[in-house]
Design a protein around this motif. Sequence first.
Motif, short mmCIF file in Angstrom:
data_model
loop_
_atom_site.label_atom_id
_atom_site.label_comp_id
_atom_site.label_asym_id
_atom_site.label_seq_id
_atom_site.Cartn_x
_atom_site.Cartn_y
_atom_site.Cartn_z
N ALA A 73 110.08 -55.17 35.15
CA ALA A 73 109.76 -56.24 35.76
C ALA A 73 108.20 -56.03 36.80
O ALA A 73 107.35 -56.18 36.64
CB ALA A 73 110.97 -56.82 36.47
N PRO A 74 108.67 -54.66 37.51
CA PRO A 74 107.66 -54.30 38.81
C PRO A 74 106.32 -53.70 38.11
O PRO A 74 104.87 -54.25 37.86
CB PRO A 74 108.42 -53.40 38.66
N LEU A 75 106.81 -53.59 36.58
CA LEU A 75 105.62 -53.01 35.58
C LEU A 75 104.80 -54.45 35.07
O LEU A 75 103.69 -53.94 34.82
CB LEU A 75 106.01 -51.93 34.13
N ALA A 76 105.52 -55.40 34.76
CA ALA A 76 105.04 -56.66 34.30
C ALA A 76 103.98 -57.13 35.46
O ALA A 76 102.89 -57.27 35.18
CB ALA A 76 105.42 -57.37 34.04
N TYR A 77 103.98 -56.91 36.78
CA TYR A 77 103.67 -57.62 37.50
C TYR A 77 102.45 -56.48 37.54
O TYR A 77 101.23 -57.23 37.68
CB TYR A 77 104.10 -57.52 38.52
N LEU A 78 102.02 -55.38 37.50
CA LEU A 78 101.49 -54.23 38.31
C LEU A 78 100.57 -54.45 36.69
O LEU A 78 99.16 -54.17 36.68
CB LEU A 78 101.96 -52.80 37.98
N GLY A 79 100.90 -54.49 35.04
CA GLY A 79 100.26 -54.31 34.38
C GLY A 79 99.60 -56.33 34.78
O GLY A 79 98.11 -56.20 34.33
N TRP A 80 100.05 -57.18 34.31
CA TRP A 80 99.22 -58.66 34.83
C TRP A 80 98.43 -57.76 36.06
O TRP A 80 97.01 -59.25 36.08
CB TRP A 80 100.47 -59.62 35.79
N ALA A 81 98.43 -57.82 36.91
CA ALA A 81 97.23 -57.74 38.48
C ALA A 81 96.01 -56.49 37.73
O ALA A 81 94.97 -56.79 37.91
CB ALA A 81 97.79 -56.92 39.39
N ARG A 82 96.40 -55.73 36.94
CA ARG A 82 95.29 -54.62 36.60
C ARG A 82 94.83 -55.47 35.09
O ARG A 82 93.53 -55.69 35.38
CB ARG A 82 96.15 -53.42 35.51
N ASN A 83 95.20 -56.28 34.54
CA ASN A 83 94.45 -57.00 33.44
C ASN A 83 93.69 -58.01 33.97
O ASN A 83 92.54 -58.26 33.82
CB ASN A 83 95.62 -57.73 32.97
N SER A 96 98.36 -51.04 27.87
CA SER A 96 99.84 -51.50 28.07
C SER A 96 100.42 -50.12 28.28
O SER A 96 100.20 -49.99 27.09
CB SER A 96 100.73 -52.22 27.15
N PRO A 97 100.82 -49.69 29.65
CA PRO A 97 101.78 -48.12 29.50
C PRO A 97 103.46 -48.85 28.58
O PRO A 97 103.58 -48.28 28.67
CB PRO A 97 101.49 -47.83 30.74
N PHE A 98 103.66 -49.88 28.78
CA PHE A 98 104.96 -50.16 28.58
C PHE A 98 105.63 -50.70 26.94
O PHE A 98 106.83 -49.64 26.62
CB PHE A 98 104.79 -52.44 28.72
N GLY A 99 105.02 -49.99 26.00
CA GLY A 99 105.66 -49.66 24.59
C GLY A 99 106.31 -49.40 24.11
O GLY A 99 107.24 -49.09 24.04
N LEU A 100 105.42 -48.14 24.94
CA LEU A 100 106.54 -46.35 24.31
C LEU A 100 108.09 -46.84 24.95
O LEU A 100 108.91 -45.45 24.67
CB LEU A 100 105.64 -45.28 24.19
N PRO A 101 107.53 -46.61 26.38
CA PRO A 101 109.09 -46.77 26.89
C PRO A 101 109.82 -47.75 26.80
O PRO A 101 111.13 -46.76 26.20
CB PRO A 101 108.58 -46.43 28.72
N LEU A 102 109.52 -48.92 26.48
CA LEU A 102 110.44 -49.73 26.31
C LEU A 102 111.00 -49.78 25.22
O LEU A 102 112.80 -49.52 24.67
CB LEU A 102 109.81 -51.08 26.19
#
Length: 120
Positions: A73-83, A96-102
């Motif tokens: 959830a917080p990574l989603a917010y940070l991703g939105w802000a960066r984009n 996006s840094p989300f794929g591999l950890p997820l």
Amino acid sequence: MPRTRFPRFVFDTGNEPDPRFTMANERTFLAWIRTSLALLAGGIALEVLGLGLHEGLRIAASLVLMLAAVIAAPLAYLGWARNERALRNNTALPASPFGLPLALCVTLAGVLVLLAYLLR
């Protein structure tokens, strides 16, 4: 006096991008939030239902899913802000840094559930 937009660190930079791109960025953010909610629901369901699985492994899988949800959830917010900042500054979108950890979290939870089923 013009209305200020929140968060200022995003909206006080660059120029307004095409609204279609901003809305696409918001839809991506909401997709990550739905993913976070699904992970949380899966972790809770796994724990509440029990399903006759090996207790220790079931709890571990449940915790992995819930931890992934809390992190997503917080990574989603940070991703939105960066984009959004990249769109406003007309620069390339960041990776996006989300794929591999997820993927690793879901794989680990799946392996734990499989082992919990086999060792019940």
